[in-house]
Design an enzyme around this catalytic site. Structure first.
Site, PDB file in Angstrom:
ATOM      1  N   LYS A 140      21.910   3.003  12.693  1.00  0.00           N
ATOM      2  CA  LYS A 140      22.268   2.259  11.485  1.00  0.00           C
ATOM      3  C   LYS A 140      23.295   3.041  10.692  1.00  0.00           C
ATOM      4  O   LYS A 140      23.058   4.222  10.457  1.00  0.00           O
ATOM      5  CB  LYS A 140      20.995   2.056  10.658  1.00  0.00           C
ATOM      6  CG  LYS A 140      21.212   1.315   9.383  1.00  0.00           C
ATOM      7  CD  LYS A 140      19.949   1.333   8.562  1.00  0.00           C
ATOM      8  CE  LYS A 140      20.310   0.762   7.197  1.00  0.00           C
ATOM      9  NZ  LYS A 140      19.326   0.995   6.221  1.00  0.00           N
TER      10      LYS A 140
ATOM     11  N   CYS B  24      12.196   3.426  -1.764  1.00  0.00           N
ATOM     12  CA  CYS B  24      13.304   3.328  -2.736  1.00  0.00           C
ATOM     13  C   CYS B  24      13.293   2.044  -3.556  1.00  0.00           C
ATOM     14  O   CYS B  24      13.831   2.015  -4.655  1.00  0.00           O
ATOM     15  CB  CYS B  24      14.650   3.552  -2.062  1.00  0.00           C
ATOM     16  SG  CYS B  24      14.936   2.585  -0.587  1.00  0.00           S
TER      17      CYS B  24
ATOM     18  N   TYR C 258      22.106  -9.985   9.308  1.00  0.00           N
ATOM     19  CA  TYR C 258      22.014 -11.051   8.314  1.00  0.00           C
ATOM     20  C   TYR C 258      22.634 -12.350   8.836  1.00  0.00           C
ATOM     21  O   TYR C 258      22.498 -13.394   8.213  1.00  0.00           O
ATOM     22  CB  TYR C 258      22.690 -10.616   7.003  1.00  0.00           C
ATOM     23  CG  TYR C 258      22.049  -9.355   6.436  1.00  0.00           C
ATOM     24  CD1 TYR C 258      20.847  -9.435   5.728  1.00  0.00           C
ATOM     25  CD2 TYR C 258      22.604  -8.099   6.663  1.00  0.00           C
ATOM     26  CE1 TYR C 258      20.235  -8.289   5.237  1.00  0.00           C
ATOM     27  CE2 TYR C 258      22.000  -6.944   6.169  1.00  0.00           C
ATOM     28  CZ  TYR C 258      20.816  -7.044   5.465  1.00  0.00           C
ATOM     29  OH  TYR C 258      20.209  -5.908   5.001  1.00  0.00           O
TER      30      TYR C 258
ATOM     31  N   SER D 100      24.348  -4.488   5.429  1.00  0.00           N
ATOM     32  CA  SER D 100      24.877  -5.389   4.400  1.00  0.00           C
ATOM     33  C   SER D 100      26.398  -5.316   4.268  1.00  0.00           C
ATOM     34  O   SER D 100      27.066  -6.337   4.154  1.00  0.00           O
ATOM     35  CB  SER D 100      24.204  -5.073   3.057  1.00  0.00           C
ATOM     36  OG  SER D 100      24.399  -3.714   2.711  1.00  0.00           O
TER      37      SER D 100
ATOM     38  N   CYS E 278       9.507   2.392   3.242  1.00  0.00           N
ATOM     39  CA  CYS E 278      10.309   3.308   2.434  1.00  0.00           C
ATOM     40  C   CYS E 278       9.895   3.076   0.992  1.00  0.00           C
ATOM     41  O   CYS E 278       9.283   2.054   0.676  1.00  0.00           O
ATOM     42  CB  CYS E 278      11.798   3.033   2.612  1.00  0.00           C
ATOM     43  SG  CYS E 278      12.818   4.456   2.164  1.00  0.00           S
TER      44      CYS E 278
ATOM     45  N   GLU F 286      18.366  13.669  16.008  1.00  0.00           N
ATOM     46  CA  GLU F 286      17.434  12.909  15.167  1.00  0.00           C
ATOM     47  C   GLU F 286      16.675  11.855  15.991  1.00  0.00           C
ATOM     48  O   GLU F 286      15.469  11.711  15.854  1.00  0.00           O
ATOM     49  CB  GLU F 286      18.183  12.213  14.023  1.00  0.00           C
ATOM     50  CG  GLU F 286      18.493  13.119  12.844  1.00  0.00           C
ATOM     51  CD  GLU F 286      17.271  13.379  11.957  1.00  0.00           C
ATOM     52  OE1 GLU F 286      16.162  12.936  12.296  1.00  0.00           O
ATOM     53  OE2 GLU F 286      17.455  14.032  10.920  1.00  0.00           O
TER      54      GLU F 286
ATOM     55  N   LYS G 197      19.979   7.339  11.090  1.00  0.00           N
ATOM     56  CA  LYS G 197      20.460   6.562   9.933  1.00  0.00           C
ATOM     57  C   LYS G 197      21.461   7.416   9.165  1.00  0.00           C
ATOM     58  O   LYS G 197      21.138   8.506   8.697  1.00  0.00           O
ATOM     59  CB  LYS G 197      19.276   6.189   9.046  1.00  0.00           C
ATOM     60  CG  LYS G 197      19.658   5.393   7.822  1.00  0.00           C
ATOM     61  CD  LYS G 197      18.414   4.986   7.033  1.00  0.00           C
ATOM     62  CE  LYS G 197      18.773   4.203   5.795  1.00  0.00           C
ATOM     63  NZ  LYS G 197      17.561   3.832   5.022  1.00  0.00           N
TER      64      LYS G 197
ATOM     65  N   ARG H 293      22.037   9.998  -1.152  1.00  0.00           N
ATOM     66  CA  ARG H 293      21.031  10.149  -0.092  1.00  0.00           C
ATOM     67  C   ARG H 293      21.468  11.141   0.994  1.00  0.00           C
ATOM     68  O   ARG H 293      20.926  11.155   2.092  1.00  0.00           O
ATOM     69  CB  ARG H 293      20.734   8.791   0.550  1.00  0.00           C
ATOM     70  CG  ARG H 293      20.240   7.710  -0.412  1.00  0.00           C
ATOM     71  CD  ARG H 293      19.203   6.817   0.248  1.00  0.00           C
ATOM     72  NE  ARG H 293      19.069   5.493  -0.335  1.00  0.00           N
ATOM     73  CZ  ARG H 293      18.474   5.227  -1.497  1.00  0.00           C
ATOM     74  NH1 ARG H 293      17.982   6.196  -2.248  1.00  0.00           N
ATOM     75  NH2 ARG H 293      18.370   3.978  -1.914  1.00  0.00           N
TER      76      ARG H 293
ATOM     77  N   CYS I 282      13.948   7.655  -1.909  1.00  0.00           N
ATOM     78  CA  CYS I 282      13.116   7.058  -0.861  1.00  0.00           C
ATOM     79  C   CYS I 282      11.689   7.612  -0.778  1.00  0.00           C
ATOM     80  O   CYS I 282      10.935   7.235   0.112  1.00  0.00           O
ATOM     81  CB  CYS I 282      13.829   7.187   0.483  1.00  0.00           C
ATOM     82  SG  CYS I 282      15.379   6.247   0.527  1.00  0.00           S
TER      83      CYS I 282
HETATM   84  C1  PBG Z   1      16.019   1.683   2.495  1.00  0.00           C
HETATM   85  C2  PBG Z   1      16.997   0.914   3.302  1.00  0.00           C
HETATM   86  C3  PBG Z   1      18.380   0.766   3.081  1.00  0.00           C
HETATM   87  C4  PBG Z   1      18.825  -0.142   4.035  1.00  0.00           C
HETATM   88  C5  PBG Z   1      17.729  -0.502   4.813  1.00  0.00           C
HETATM   89  N1  PBG Z   1      16.611   0.189   4.359  1.00  0.00           N
HETATM   90  C6  PBG Z   1      19.259   1.312   2.028  1.00  0.00           C
HETATM   91  C7  PBG Z   1      19.489   2.748   1.893  1.00  0.00           C
HETATM   92  O1  PBG Z   1      19.117   3.573   2.726  1.00  0.00           O
HETATM   93  O2  PBG Z   1      20.057   3.104   0.849  1.00  0.00           O
HETATM   94  C8  PBG Z   1      20.224  -0.660   4.163  1.00  0.00           C
HETATM   95  C9  PBG Z   1      20.350  -1.989   4.796  1.00  0.00           C
HETATM   96  C10 PBG Z   1      21.649  -2.679   4.592  1.00  0.00           C
HETATM   97  O3  PBG Z   1      22.617  -2.143   3.997  1.00  0.00           O
HETATM   98  O4  PBG Z   1      21.746  -3.817   5.056  1.00  0.00           O
HETATM   99  N2  PBG Z   1      15.894   3.018   2.792  1.00  0.00           N
HETATM  100 ZN    ZN Z   2      14.733   4.126   1.111  1.00  0.00          ZN
END
Ligand code: PBG
Ligand code: ZN
Length: 325
Positions: free
Chosen positions: A252, A122, A316, A277, A120, A237, A199, A221, A130
């Site tokens: 995710k 970003c 994590y 996270s 990605c 998707e 996602k 996003r 991204c």
């Molecule tokens: C990047 C990406 C993100 C995450 C994983 N890859 C952030 C987003 O899409 O803004 C999030 C992972 C997490 O929150 O642990 N595209």
């Molecule tokens: Zn990204």
């Protein structure tokens, strides 16, 4: 069906019987540890909103991977924080970029560790989106087809550095098919694609954006990630990514989306669930206050993700769980 008193459910829950009848368990083999590698630091930097997690310097990443390997973790997912960002995200495909260096270091030290890279832009763009942005019918937004070319270059450079699996996370249309063709033409037909196939545009990514310095400078996003309200769209998707040649699908975030995960798990491909996270930070902060028991809550969250159908879990908590098991 016989009913009470012939049918007694509690018979199967008696102390000595219940372990035999457990349906799913978490295994270290299923866990993937995300790691943040920062090109600008020389010692590990704790992440405020993710207690217990760090950004690591390139020079320190191999020993972190080795420690994980010795705990029984077989796979890591690498994110890079580069020293330079620009509008085109060009440091993302630099052969000497932060992730490329980190992959080489991990593979040199722990060759059997399965190294997955987040594909990605970003973390590498100055605007924080991204991929490539530009004018659309509805204002400045992420441009789909020009960004595909960028993802191809990133994926190839990760494969050249030794990544086993590339994981495109940008939610562009056609990203899996495009990367598959690019990898094959470059001779990387053995490199797998783990697609962030479903996602959602989730508030639960908040702590990650501090961790990876990938917050966006304008907008959001929601024109590329899925609305949490949309089930049909979420399923389609992942189906499209099956057709485009993904090897592993992903849902995710994980915990709020177990209905989606259960459905994606029936598509005929392995599926990963990303406990993101915000899911980590919620458990950590409640546990730090003494409001939840950390170990029990973590094991329950991962067990339920497994029960819903995940083959792999990106979490994590991977190192903690490996210690507890
Ligand atoms: C990047 C990406 C993100 C995450 C994983 N890859 C952030 C987003 O899409 O803004 C999030 C992972 C997490 O929150 O642990 N595209
Ligand atoms: Zn990204």
């Amino acid at each position: 069906m016989s009913i009470f008193p012939k049918r007694r459910m509690r018979r199967s829950r008696s102390r000595h019987i219940q372990p035999l009848l457990r349906e799913v368990s978490i295994s270290k083999n299923d866990l993937i540890a995300p790691l943040f590698v920062d090109e600008l630091i020389t010692k590990p930097k704790p992440l405020e909103a993710m207690p217990g997690q760090f950004r690591y310097p390139v020079s320190g990443i191999a020993s972190v991977a080795l420690d994980l390997w010795n705990l029984g973790i077989r796979s890591v997912l690498l994110f890079g924080i580069p020293k330079e960002k620009d509008a085109a995200g060009s440091s993302a495909y630099d052969p000497d970029g932060v992730v490329q260096q980190a992959v080489r270091k991990v593979k040199a030290t722990v060759p059997e560790m399965v190294v997955i890279t987040d594909v990605c832009a970003c973390e590498y763009t100055d605007h924080g989106h991204c991929g490539i942005i530009g004018q659309t019918r509805y204002g400045i937004d992420l441009l789909n087809d020009p960004s595909l070319e960028l993802m191809n270059r990133i994926a190839i450079s990760h494969a050249e550095s030794g990544a086993d699996i590339v994981a495109p996370s940008c939610m562009l249309d056609g990203m899996v098919g495009s990367i598959r063709t690019a990898l094959d033409e470059a001779g990387f037909e053995e490199v797998l694609i783990m697609s962030y196939s479903t996602k959602f545009a989730s508030a639960l990514y908040g702590p990650f954006r501090e961790a990876a310095d990938s917050g966006f400078s304008f907008g959001d996003r929601t024109t590329y990630q899925i609305n949490p309200a949309n089930r049909r769209e979420a399923i389609l998707e992942s189906q499209l990514d099956v057709e485009e040649g993904a090897d592993i699908l992903m849902v995710k975030p994980a915990g709020f989306y177990l209905d989606i995960l259960a459905e994606v798990a029936t598509m005929g491909l392995p599926v990963a669930a990303y406990q993101v996270s915000g899911e980590y930070s919620m458990i950590k902060s409640a546990a730090a206050n003494g409001w939840l028991k950390e170990k029990e809550t973590v094991i329950e969250s991962l067990t339920c993700i497994k029960r819903a159908g995940a083959d792999l879990i990106i979490t994590y908590f991977a190192a903690d769980v490996a210690r507890w098991l």
